[in-house]
Design a protein around this motif. Structure first.
Motif, short mmCIF file in Angstrom:
data_model
loop_
_atom_site.label_atom_id
_atom_site.label_comp_id
_atom_site.label_asym_id
_atom_site.label_seq_id
_atom_site.Cartn_x
_atom_site.Cartn_y
_atom_site.Cartn_z
N ALA A 1 0.83 -1.21 0.00
CA ALA A 1 0.00 0.00 0.00
C ALA A 1 0.86 1.26 0.00
N LYS A 2 2.07 1.15 0.57
CA LYS A 2 2.97 2.30 0.64
C LYS A 2 4.09 2.23 -0.39
N ASN A 3 4.08 1.22 -1.23
CA ASN A 3 5.15 1.04 -2.24
C ASN A 3 6.52 1.10 -1.58
N THR A 4 6.64 0.42 -0.46
CA THR A 4 7.86 0.49 0.34
C THR A 4 8.40 -0.90 0.61
N VAL A 5 9.71 -1.02 0.55
CA VAL A 5 10.38 -2.26 0.89
C VAL A 5 11.36 -1.98 2.02
N TYR A 6 11.52 -2.94 2.89
CA TYR A 6 12.39 -2.79 4.05
C TYR A 6 13.44 -3.89 4.06
N LEU A 7 14.54 -3.62 4.72
CA LEU A 7 15.55 -4.64 4.96
C LEU A 7 16.00 -4.51 6.41
N GLN A 8 15.64 -5.49 7.21
CA GLN A 8 16.08 -5.52 8.60
C GLN A 8 17.35 -6.37 8.67
N MET A 9 18.41 -5.77 9.16
CA MET A 9 19.71 -6.44 9.20
C MET A 9 20.12 -6.63 10.65
N ASN A 10 20.25 -7.88 11.05
CA ASN A 10 20.66 -8.22 12.42
C ASN A 10 22.02 -8.89 12.40
N SER A 11 22.65 -8.92 13.55
CA SER A 11 23.96 -9.56 13.70
C SER A 11 24.92 -9.13 12.60
N LEU A 12 25.02 -7.85 12.41
CA LEU A 12 25.84 -7.32 11.32
C LEU A 12 27.31 -7.65 11.52
N LYS A 13 27.98 -7.87 10.40
CA LYS A 13 29.39 -8.20 10.38
C LYS A 13 30.15 -7.15 9.58
N PRO A 14 31.44 -6.99 9.83
CA PRO A 14 32.21 -6.02 9.03
C PRO A 14 32.11 -6.29 7.54
N GLU A 15 31.97 -7.54 7.14
CA GLU A 15 31.86 -7.85 5.71
C GLU A 15 30.52 -7.45 5.12
N ASP A 16 29.59 -6.99 5.93
CA ASP A 16 28.33 -6.45 5.41
C ASP A 16 28.48 -4.99 4.99
N THR A 17 29.63 -4.41 5.27
CA THR A 17 29.87 -3.03 4.88
C THR A 17 29.78 -2.87 3.37
N ALA A 18 28.92 -1.96 2.93
CA ALA A 18 28.68 -1.77 1.50
C ALA A 18 27.70 -0.63 1.30
N VAL A 19 27.58 -0.23 0.05
CA VAL A 19 26.46 0.64 -0.34
C VAL A 19 25.30 -0.27 -0.72
N TYR A 20 24.17 -0.05 -0.11
CA TYR A 20 23.00 -0.88 -0.34
C TYR A 20 22.04 -0.15 -1.28
N TYR A 21 21.63 -0.87 -2.32
CA TYR A 21 20.76 -0.31 -3.35
C TYR A 21 19.42 -1.03 -3.37
N CYS A 22 18.38 -0.25 -3.52
CA CYS A 22 17.03 -0.78 -3.68
C CYS A 22 16.72 -0.87 -5.18
N ASN A 23 15.93 -1.87 -5.54
CA ASN A 23 15.56 -2.08 -6.94
C ASN A 23 14.09 -2.46 -7.01
N ALA A 24 13.41 -1.99 -8.03
CA ALA A 24 12.00 -2.35 -8.21
C ALA A 24 11.69 -2.58 -9.68
N LYS A 25 10.86 -3.58 -9.93
CA LYS A 25 10.39 -3.87 -11.28
C LYS A 25 8.87 -3.88 -11.26
N GLY A 26 8.28 -3.29 -12.27
CA GLY A 26 6.84 -3.27 -12.31
C GLY A 26 6.30 -2.67 -13.58
N ILE A 27 5.11 -2.08 -13.48
CA ILE A 27 4.44 -1.48 -14.63
C ILE A 27 4.12 -0.03 -14.30
N SER A 28 4.51 0.86 -15.18
CA SER A 28 4.23 2.28 -15.03
C SER A 28 2.97 2.64 -15.80
N ASN A 29 2.24 3.64 -15.31
CA ASN A 29 1.04 4.11 -16.02
C ASN A 29 1.15 5.61 -16.30
#
Length: 127
Positions: free
Chosen positions: A74-102
């Motif tokens: 309903a809000k066109n929103t996606v979430y990512l909950q990250m627990n127990s983070l590790k140094p190797e999780d260090t990065a730039v995180y990108y969101c992506n969406a595929k769908g149909i435009s009107n």
């Protein structure tokens, strides 16, 4: 005509938790798959997690059991909950969406496929 805006990145310590959000806006008829990817310094971008409009999700082996992807259609929103983070999780995180435009042309909606990426949000995990 469809944009994604991520938020929630930051600096945390190993073992901490962090949540990311990504909101889609614009001429959206429907969104099928939403996903999170990440790119660490000097490495290629890798897919982290995906979720369909029906709520079916999948994860990269490196984050299974620690990360959870969810969405609010309903809000066109996606979430990512990250627990127990590790140094190797260090990065730039990108969101992506595929769908149909009107998007409308002369008042008439034109239904076309889209795939868009957000600008990225930096997650840094210190040891």
């Amino acid at each position: 005509q469809v944009q994604l805006v991520e938020s929630g990145g930051g600096l945390v310590q190993a073992g901490d938790s962090l949540g990311l959000s990504c909101v889609a806006s614009g001429s959206i008829y429907s969104i099928d798959t939403m996903a999170w990817s990440r790119q660490a310094p000097g490495k290629q971008r890798e897919l982290v997690a995906t979720i369909t409009s029906a709520g079916s999700s999948d994860y990269a082996d490196a984050v299974k059991g620690r990360f959870t992807i969810s969405r609010d259609n309903a809000k066109n929103t996606v979430y990512l909950q990250m627990n127990s983070l590790k140094p190797e999780d260090t990065a730039v995180y990108y969101c992506n969406a595929k769908g149909i435009s009107n998007a409308q042309t002369r008042g008439v909606p034109l239904y076309t496929d889209f795939e868009v990426w957000g600008q990225g949000t930096l997650v840094t995990v210190s040891s």
